[in-house]
Design a protein around this motif. Structure first.
Motif, mmCIF file in Angstrom:
data_model
loop_
_atom_site.group_PDB
_atom_site.id
_atom_site.type_symbol
_atom_site.label_atom_id
_atom_site.label_comp_id
_atom_site.label_asym_id
_atom_site.label_seq_id
_atom_site.Cartn_x
_atom_site.Cartn_y
_atom_site.Cartn_z
ATOM 1 N N ARG A 1 0.849 -1.228 -0.154
ATOM 2 C CA ARG A 1 -0.094 0.115 -0.023
ATOM 3 C C ARG A 1 0.756 1.180 0.085
ATOM 4 O O ARG A 1 0.560 2.412 -0.544
ATOM 5 C CB ARG A 1 -0.862 -0.011 1.278
ATOM 6 C CG ARG A 1 -1.756 -1.000 1.329
ATOM 7 C CD ARG A 1 -2.561 -0.869 2.766
ATOM 8 N NE ARG A 1 -3.423 -2.306 3.040
ATOM 9 C CZ ARG A 1 -3.796 -2.344 4.294
ATOM 10 N NH1 ARG A 1 -3.796 -1.356 5.289
ATOM 11 N NH2 ARG A 1 -4.485 -3.721 4.540
ATOM 12 N N ILE A 2 1.875 1.151 0.691
ATOM 13 C CA ILE A 2 2.816 2.261 0.911
ATOM 14 C C ILE A 2 4.304 2.218 0.072
ATOM 15 O O ILE A 2 4.926 3.335 0.054
ATOM 16 C CB ILE A 2 3.025 2.464 2.426
ATOM 17 C CG1 ILE A 2 3.755 1.443 3.081
ATOM 18 C CG2 ILE A 2 1.746 3.181 3.143
ATOM 19 C CD1 ILE A 2 3.807 1.932 4.612
ATOM 20 N N PHE A 3 4.804 1.150 -0.373
ATOM 21 C CA PHE A 3 5.747 0.922 -1.111
ATOM 22 C C PHE A 3 5.703 0.104 -2.381
ATOM 23 O O PHE A 3 4.668 -0.964 -2.328
ATOM 24 C CB PHE A 3 6.906 0.290 -0.261
ATOM 25 C CG PHE A 3 7.204 0.984 1.039
ATOM 26 C CD1 PHE A 3 8.279 1.936 0.976
ATOM 27 C CD2 PHE A 3 6.926 0.566 2.071
ATOM 28 C CE1 PHE A 3 8.625 2.763 2.126
ATOM 29 C CE2 PHE A 3 7.324 1.245 3.410
ATOM 30 C CZ PHE A 3 8.213 2.195 3.365
ATOM 31 N N THR A 4 6.240 0.500 -3.441
ATOM 32 C CA THR A 4 6.498 -0.596 -4.290
ATOM 33 C C THR A 4 7.821 -1.591 -3.994
ATOM 34 O O THR A 4 8.939 -0.927 -3.709
ATOM 35 C CB THR A 4 7.148 -0.254 -5.815
ATOM 36 O OG1 THR A 4 5.688 0.566 -6.172
ATOM 37 C CG2 THR A 4 7.248 -1.272 -6.788
ATOM 38 N N ILE A 5 7.580 -2.797 -3.649
ATOM 39 C CA ILE A 5 8.742 -3.657 -3.057
ATOM 40 C C ILE A 5 9.388 -4.573 -4.453
ATOM 41 O O ILE A 5 8.441 -5.175 -5.076
ATOM 42 C CB ILE A 5 8.251 -4.689 -2.210
ATOM 43 C CG1 ILE A 5 7.735 -3.739 -0.799
ATOM 44 C CG2 ILE A 5 9.492 -5.498 -1.597
ATOM 45 C CD1 ILE A 5 6.090 -3.903 -0.706
ATOM 46 N N VAL A 6 10.776 -4.532 -4.395
ATOM 47 C CA VAL A 6 11.032 -5.335 -5.554
ATOM 48 C C VAL A 6 12.163 -6.373 -4.816
ATOM 49 O O VAL A 6 13.133 -6.106 -3.830
ATOM 50 C CB VAL A 6 12.119 -4.469 -6.474
ATOM 51 C CG1 VAL A 6 12.788 -5.305 -7.578
ATOM 52 C CG2 VAL A 6 11.134 -3.575 -7.177
ATOM 53 N N HIS A 7 11.820 -7.739 -5.248
ATOM 54 C CA HIS A 7 12.809 -8.694 -4.427
ATOM 55 C C HIS A 7 13.948 -8.967 -5.544
ATOM 56 O O HIS A 7 13.446 -9.209 -6.618
ATOM 57 C CB HIS A 7 12.025 -9.895 -4.134
ATOM 58 C CG HIS A 7 11.325 -9.546 -2.879
ATOM 59 N ND1 HIS A 7 11.725 -9.973 -1.448
ATOM 60 C CD2 HIS A 7 10.042 -9.146 -2.640
ATOM 61 C CE1 HIS A 7 10.802 -9.754 -0.806
ATOM 62 N NE2 HIS A 7 9.740 -9.327 -1.150
ATOM 63 N N TRP A 8 14.901 -9.195 -5.118
ATOM 64 C CA TRP A 8 16.323 -9.554 -6.026
ATOM 65 C C TRP A 8 16.740 -10.751 -5.641
ATOM 66 O O TRP A 8 17.230 -10.872 -4.247
ATOM 67 C CB TRP A 8 17.294 -8.586 -5.981
ATOM 68 C CG TRP A 8 18.688 -8.890 -6.607
ATOM 69 C CD1 TRP A 8 18.880 -9.648 -7.683
ATOM 70 C CD2 TRP A 8 19.982 -8.559 -6.002
ATOM 71 N NE1 TRP A 8 20.301 -9.718 -7.703
ATOM 72 C CE2 TRP A 8 20.753 -8.924 -6.767
ATOM 73 C CE3 TRP A 8 20.320 -7.671 -4.854
ATOM 74 C CZ2 TRP A 8 22.242 -8.951 -6.470
ATOM 75 C CZ3 TRP A 8 21.651 -7.379 -4.453
ATOM 76 C CH2 TRP A 8 22.680 -8.208 -5.392
ATOM 77 N N ASP A 9 16.622 -11.880 -6.442
ATOM 78 C CA ASP A 9 17.476 -13.066 -6.001
ATOM 79 C C ASP A 9 19.067 -12.916 -6.324
ATOM 80 O O ASP A 9 19.163 -12.891 -7.610
ATOM 81 C CB ASP A 9 16.801 -14.271 -6.577
ATOM 82 C CG ASP A 9 15.580 -14.928 -6.250
ATOM 83 O OD1 ASP A 9 14.971 -13.924 -5.319
ATOM 84 O OD2 ASP A 9 15.123 -15.985 -6.460
ATOM 85 N N GLN A 10 19.767 -12.735 -5.097
ATOM 86 C CA GLN A 10 21.064 -12.434 -5.435
ATOM 87 C C GLN A 10 21.709 -13.499 -6.208
ATOM 88 O O GLN A 10 21.683 -14.489 -6.301
ATOM 89 C CB GLN A 10 21.829 -12.248 -4.085
ATOM 90 C CG GLN A 10 21.202 -11.117 -3.181
ATOM 91 C CD GLN A 10 21.508 -11.092 -1.879
ATOM 92 O OE1 GLN A 10 22.436 -11.923 -1.374
ATOM 93 N NE2 GLN A 10 20.809 -10.478 -0.930
ATOM 94 N N ARG A 11 22.971 -12.968 -6.743
ATOM 95 C CA ARG A 11 23.981 -13.980 -7.323
ATOM 96 C C ARG A 11 24.245 -15.105 -6.229
ATOM 97 O O ARG A 11 24.647 -14.944 -5.433
ATOM 98 C CB ARG A 11 25.200 -13.272 -7.777
ATOM 99 C CG ARG A 11 26.088 -14.011 -8.576
ATOM 100 C CD ARG A 11 27.504 -13.166 -8.813
ATOM 101 N NE ARG A 11 27.230 -11.889 -9.693
ATOM 102 C CZ ARG A 11 27.575 -11.825 -10.944
ATOM 103 N NH1 ARG A 11 28.356 -12.688 -11.544
ATOM 104 N NH2 ARG A 11 27.171 -10.722 -11.679
ATOM 105 N N GLY A 12 24.187 -16.412 -6.847
ATOM 106 C CA GLY A 12 24.252 -17.287 -5.919
ATOM 107 C C GLY A 12 23.000 -17.742 -4.954
ATOM 108 O O GLY A 12 23.177 -18.664 -4.237
ATOM 109 N N ALA A 13 21.907 -17.362 -5.289
ATOM 110 C CA ALA A 13 20.567 -17.405 -4.408
ATOM 111 C C ALA A 13 19.391 -17.787 -5.388
ATOM 112 O O ALA A 13 19.583 -17.031 -6.741
ATOM 113 C CB ALA A 13 20.348 -16.439 -3.595
#
Length: 321
Positions: free
Chosen positions: A60-72
């Motif tokens: 509602r208050i943020f646009t959230i971006v998840h990043w699967d890191q290198r090696g994950a």
């Protein structure tokens, strides 16, 4: 992948970052909301698959971006032979921030770090303060050695109070923990400690319900399990760095606002150590939130109190800026 809540922003993608295709998962309700990049724990434990459990209100208050890191996670599945180093990951992170700034037409991005992600995040904000609006840390790692020592003493105290001979024997087997271990040996020993800590609710419990939570994710793939099983092997260099990390070896001066959200029952990254370090931080603005009843997965343990902290941060930032 079904968008059950009909969010305006809800998609997965692979973006070519620093020479390889890296996985991003976006979720939000308004394009004009600030953009938060979630730096997951581990090293190697992608939390994108668990995001559906805790973050819907955040959207509602943020646009959230998840990043699967290198090696994950899904980035590892796509690039199984690309082993991370701290320099590579900082460059990855810089390029992702640039990508998100352009994609969402933002001057700066919020960094949210959890556990290992707080190591990556706190190094990045020192190196590139002009790229970051502010930094939110959950389960902030201060000193891996001290974290483990304090966490060990806490669970030993509880085991003695309970006359828990089985747990005391398991703790005794760890010797003068954490001793002089580093790298993979350090991590293996810490995992033995976690099992005892989890019994007393002091650390994350990797039990059946946790695995089911992963499998029920709308973005889950079978390859995510394989990535988890192989994460230590591919992250050897990062684990070596992680095991020796001590944030106090650098200046406590920061050029971005700092927010810590700490679980009062987190003894995996003991809140008392982060609380003490926080007092020494000099930043344009800082605020600490202590969440009662919450452990290392603070946002899962007390989701409403956690959201209240995030909402307050939004209000504070609007006032300050």
């Amino acid at each position: 992948m079904k968008n059950k809540s009909n969010r305006l922003i809800y998609f997965e993608e692979y973006v070519h970052i620093n020479g390889i295709d890296q996985y991003l998962f976006h979720a939000g309700t308004k394009y004009d909301n600030p953009v938060m990049l979630f730096l997951h724990g581990g090293p190697g434990f992608a939390e994108s698959t668990l995001s559906y459990i805790f973050q819907e209100k955040w959207e509602r208050i943020f646009t959230i971006v998840h990043w699967d890191q290198r090696g994950a996670g899904k980035t590892f599945t796509k690039n199984p032979d690309k082993c991370p180093t701290i320099d590579l990951m900082l460059k990855d992170l810089f390029e992702i921030v640039q990508y998100l700034k352009i994609k969402y037409n933002k001057q700066k991005i919020i960094l949210f770090g959890h556990s290992w992600g707080t190591i990556l995040g706190s190094i990045f904000i020192k190196k590139y303060p002009d790229e970051v609006a502010y930094y939110i840390a959950v389960g902030q790692v201060i000193s891996m050695f001290q974290n483990e020592r304090v966490g060990y003493e806490k669970v030993k105290e509880l085991a003695l109070q309970s006359n828990d001979k089985k747990s005391l024997k398991e703790l005794e087997a760890l010797g003068d923990y954490p001793g002089n271990n580093y790298g993979i040996n350090f991590k293996k020993e810490s995992e033995k400690l976690r099992k005892v800590q989890a019994k007393y609710g002091l650390a994350v419990n990797s039990n059946f319900s946790a695995i089911m939570g992963l499998i029920r994710s709308p973005i889950f793939r079978l390859s995510d399990i394989s990535a988890l099983m192989k994460m230590d092997k591919v992250n050897k260099e990062i684990v070596e760095f992680w095991s020796k990390f001590d944030i106090r070896s650098e200046s406590s001066e920061y050029k971005v606002p700092i927010y810590y959200i700490l679980g009062k029952n987190d003894w995996q990254t003991p809140y008392i150590i982060a609380e003490e370090y926080f007092k020494k931080i000099n930043a344009p603005y800082k605020k600490l939130y202590l969440i009662p009843g919450a452990g290392h997965m603070t946002m899962v343990d007390e989701p409403n109190l956690f959201f209240d902290a995030l909402a307050d941060i939004r209000i504070v930032e609007n006032v300050v800026n």
